[in-house]
Design a protein around this motif. Structure first.
Motif, PDB file in Angstrom:
ATOM      1  N   VAL A  80       1.036  -1.301  -0.018  1.00  0.00           N
ATOM      2  CA  VAL A  80       0.095   0.031  -0.158  1.00  0.00           C
ATOM      3  C   VAL A  80       1.045   1.218  -0.015  1.00  0.00           C
ATOM      4  N   PRO A  81       1.126   1.757  -1.152  1.00  0.00           N
ATOM      5  CA  PRO A  81       2.038   2.796  -1.330  1.00  0.00           C
ATOM      6  C   PRO A  81       1.827   4.022  -0.266  1.00  0.00           C
ATOM      7  N   TRP A  82       0.559   4.238  -0.307  1.00  0.00           N
ATOM      8  CA  TRP A  82       0.154   5.319   0.688  1.00  0.00           C
ATOM      9  C   TRP A  82       0.880   5.410   2.021  1.00  0.00           C
ATOM     10  N   VAL A  83       0.867   4.200   2.631  1.00  0.00           N
ATOM     11  CA  VAL A  83       1.229   4.010   3.998  1.00  0.00           C
ATOM     12  C   VAL A  83       2.675   4.309   4.178  1.00  0.00           C
ATOM     13  N   GLY A  84       3.487   4.026   3.144  1.00  0.00           N
ATOM     14  CA  GLY A  84       4.891   4.173   3.414  1.00  0.00           C
ATOM     15  C   GLY A  84       5.155   5.880   2.970  1.00  0.00           C
ATOM     16  N   THR A  85       4.463   6.410   2.097  1.00  0.00           N
ATOM     17  CA  THR A  85       4.328   7.833   1.754  1.00  0.00           C
ATOM     18  C   THR A  85       4.106   8.534   2.743  1.00  0.00           C
ATOM     19  N   THR A  86       3.085   8.419   3.596  1.00  0.00           N
ATOM     20  CA  THR A  86       2.617   9.109   4.796  1.00  0.00           C
ATOM     21  C   THR A  86       3.696   8.887   5.998  1.00  0.00           C
ATOM     22  N   GLY A 126      -7.386   7.677   7.018  1.00  0.00           N
ATOM     23  CA  GLY A 126      -6.410   6.994   6.272  1.00  0.00           C
ATOM     24  C   GLY A 126      -5.772   6.127   7.234  1.00  0.00           C
ATOM     25  N   LEU A 127      -5.442   6.763   8.462  1.00  0.00           N
ATOM     26  CA  LEU A 127      -4.827   6.143   9.475  1.00  0.00           C
ATOM     27  C   LEU A 127      -5.667   5.056   9.992  1.00  0.00           C
TER      28      LEU A 127
END
Length: 151
Positions: A16-22, A58-59
């Protein structure tokens, strides 16, 4: 973090790219409970100086996904976890860093049995979002399903 579930955090960050991005951090990982954190930064804030509602959502959604992975690890070779719906209630202005505690609301045995019988089981994950003062700022329920893989 429980060593048995370290792979959940690694998997979430990779798939899940968003997890790493945030920069979401996994603080506690158990089979039916996960605690995640997201640090406060100016670019994640809303017009009143707190974390944007999208960050809170998102969290919590991420924490719920980690619960789904941890709770149903033995089933992941034959089913894909997918979100069906989410309902969030914003209770108070959040300030500072966020944490979310996500707890499985369904019975692992029932979900497993339904999948074994050829069904597409559903289960809730209940999330409590807190700010840096430890105040509850939101609650969210995410409904998941395990979609059977048809080979």
């Amino acid at each position: 973090m429980t060593a048995d579930y370290d792979w959940v955090a690694e998997t979430m960050a990779k798939t899940v790219p968003w997890v790493g991005t945030t920069g979401i951090e996994f603080l506690e990982l158990e089979a039916e409970r996960v605690v995640c954190a997201l640090r406060d930064t100016p670019e994640r804030r809303n017009h009143v100086g707190g974390p944007h509602a999208a960050m809170m959502f998102g969290l919590a959604e991420t924490a719920s996904g980690a619960v789904a992975l941890a709770a149903f690890t033995p089933l992941l070779e034959r089913a894909v976890p997918l979100v069906i719906s989410s309902e969030i209630h914003y209770e108070k202005l959040a300030l500072g860093d966020l944490t979310t505690e996500a707890i499985l609301g369904g019975d692992i045995g029932r979900v497993t049995a339904e999948l074994d019988e050829g069904g597409r089981p559903e289960f809730p994950v209940h999330c409590t979002i807190r700010d840096s003062a430890g105040s509850t700022t939101g609650r969210m329920t995410v409904r998941w399903t395990l979609r059977p893989e048809r080979f």
